[in-house]
Design a protein around this motif. Structure first.
Motif, PDB file in Angstrom:
ATOM      1  N   PRO A   1       0.831  -1.210   0.000  1.00  0.00           N
ATOM      2  CA  PRO A   1       0.000   0.000   0.000  1.00  0.00           C
ATOM      3  C   PRO A   1       0.866   1.261   0.000  1.00  0.00           C
ATOM      4  O   PRO A   1       2.038   1.226   0.369  1.00  0.00           O
ATOM      5  N   PHE A   2       0.268   2.370  -0.373  1.00  0.00           N
ATOM      6  CA  PHE A   2       0.973   3.646  -0.314  1.00  0.00           C
ATOM      7  C   PHE A   2       1.231   3.997   1.145  1.00  0.00           C
ATOM      8  O   PHE A   2       0.366   3.834   1.996  1.00  0.00           O
ATOM      9  N   ASN A   3       2.455   4.469   1.432  1.00  0.00           N
ATOM     10  CA  ASN A   3       2.792   4.872   2.799  1.00  0.00           C
ATOM     11  C   ASN A   3       2.426   6.340   3.007  1.00  0.00           C
ATOM     12  O   ASN A   3       1.862   6.987   2.109  1.00  0.00           O
ATOM     13  N   ALA A   4       2.729   6.870   4.176  1.00  0.00           N
ATOM     14  CA  ALA A   4       2.368   8.252   4.514  1.00  0.00           C
ATOM     15  C   ALA A   4       3.035   9.266   3.593  1.00  0.00           C
ATOM     16  O   ALA A   4       2.511  10.363   3.396  1.00  0.00           O
ATOM     17  N   ARG A   5       4.171   8.906   3.004  1.00  0.00           N
ATOM     18  CA  ARG A   5       4.866   9.822   2.080  1.00  0.00           C
ATOM     19  C   ARG A   5       4.312   9.729   0.667  1.00  0.00           C
ATOM     20  O   ARG A   5       4.752  10.431  -0.219  1.00  0.00           O
TER      21      ARG A   5
ATOM     22  N   ILE B   1       6.846   3.682  -6.517  1.00  0.00           N
ATOM     23  CA  ILE B   1       6.056   4.549  -7.379  1.00  0.00           C
ATOM     24  C   ILE B   1       5.362   5.606  -6.524  1.00  0.00           C
ATOM     25  O   ILE B   1       5.163   5.404  -5.319  1.00  0.00           O
ATOM     26  N   ASP B   2       4.980   6.711  -7.161  1.00  0.00           N
ATOM     27  CA  ASP B   2       4.162   7.706  -6.466  1.00  0.00           C
ATOM     28  C   ASP B   2       2.694   7.421  -6.785  1.00  0.00           C
ATOM     29  O   ASP B   2       2.371   6.458  -7.484  1.00  0.00           O
ATOM     30  N   ARG B   3       1.811   8.259  -6.296  1.00  0.00           N
ATOM     31  CA  ARG B   3       0.372   8.008  -6.455  1.00  0.00           C
ATOM     32  C   ARG B   3      -0.110   8.116  -7.901  1.00  0.00           C
ATOM     33  O   ARG B   3      -1.216   7.677  -8.206  1.00  0.00           O
ATOM     34  N   THR B   4       0.709   8.660  -8.785  1.00  0.00           N
ATOM     35  CA  THR B   4       0.346   8.709 -10.212  1.00  0.00           C
ATOM     36  C   THR B   4       0.876   7.498 -10.968  1.00  0.00           C
ATOM     37  O   THR B   4       0.589   7.328 -12.144  1.00  0.00           O
ATOM     38  N   GLY B   5       1.686   6.670 -10.307  1.00  0.00           N
ATOM     39  CA  GLY B   5       2.265   5.492 -10.936  1.00  0.00           C
ATOM     40  C   GLY B   5       3.663   5.722 -11.488  1.00  0.00           C
ATOM     41  O   GLY B   5       4.279   4.810 -12.018  1.00  0.00           O
TER      42      GLY B   5
END
Length: 84
Positions: free
Chosen positions: A29-33, A60-64
């Motif tokens: 999952p995506f972490n706090a950063r 990856i960032d939230r945009t992939g």
């Protein structure tokens, strides 16, 4: 939320709408950063609970977009799990 889409990991919002389809075999999952640890070519080790082994790992960032390129080192997981 993570789930499978066409054999790869995808991320969905709270209403279960597809937000990001990825080409990766596994993702945390995506972490706090806002980073998600992803892998290409990794597989379950067959244990219970399972762990992922092998492959190349990156972030990856939230945009992939890859923010840390895929590599066969532990640099991505060290950064993902660090508290900084």
């Amino acid at each position: 939320m993570r789930s499978w889409r066409e054999g790869k990991v995808a991320f969905y919002d709270r209403r279960l709408r597809l937000v990001l389809a990825t080409p990766y075999d596994w993702a945390f999952p995506f972490n706090a950063r806002g980073d998600a640890l992803v892998c290409e070519g990794c597989r379950s080790d067959g244990r219970q609970p399972a762990a992922m082994a092998g492959g190349r790992w990156g972030l990856i960032d939230r945009t992939g977009r890859l923010v840390l390129p895929l590599a066969e080192t532990d640099a991505a997981d060290r950064r993902y799990f660090s508290r900084r």
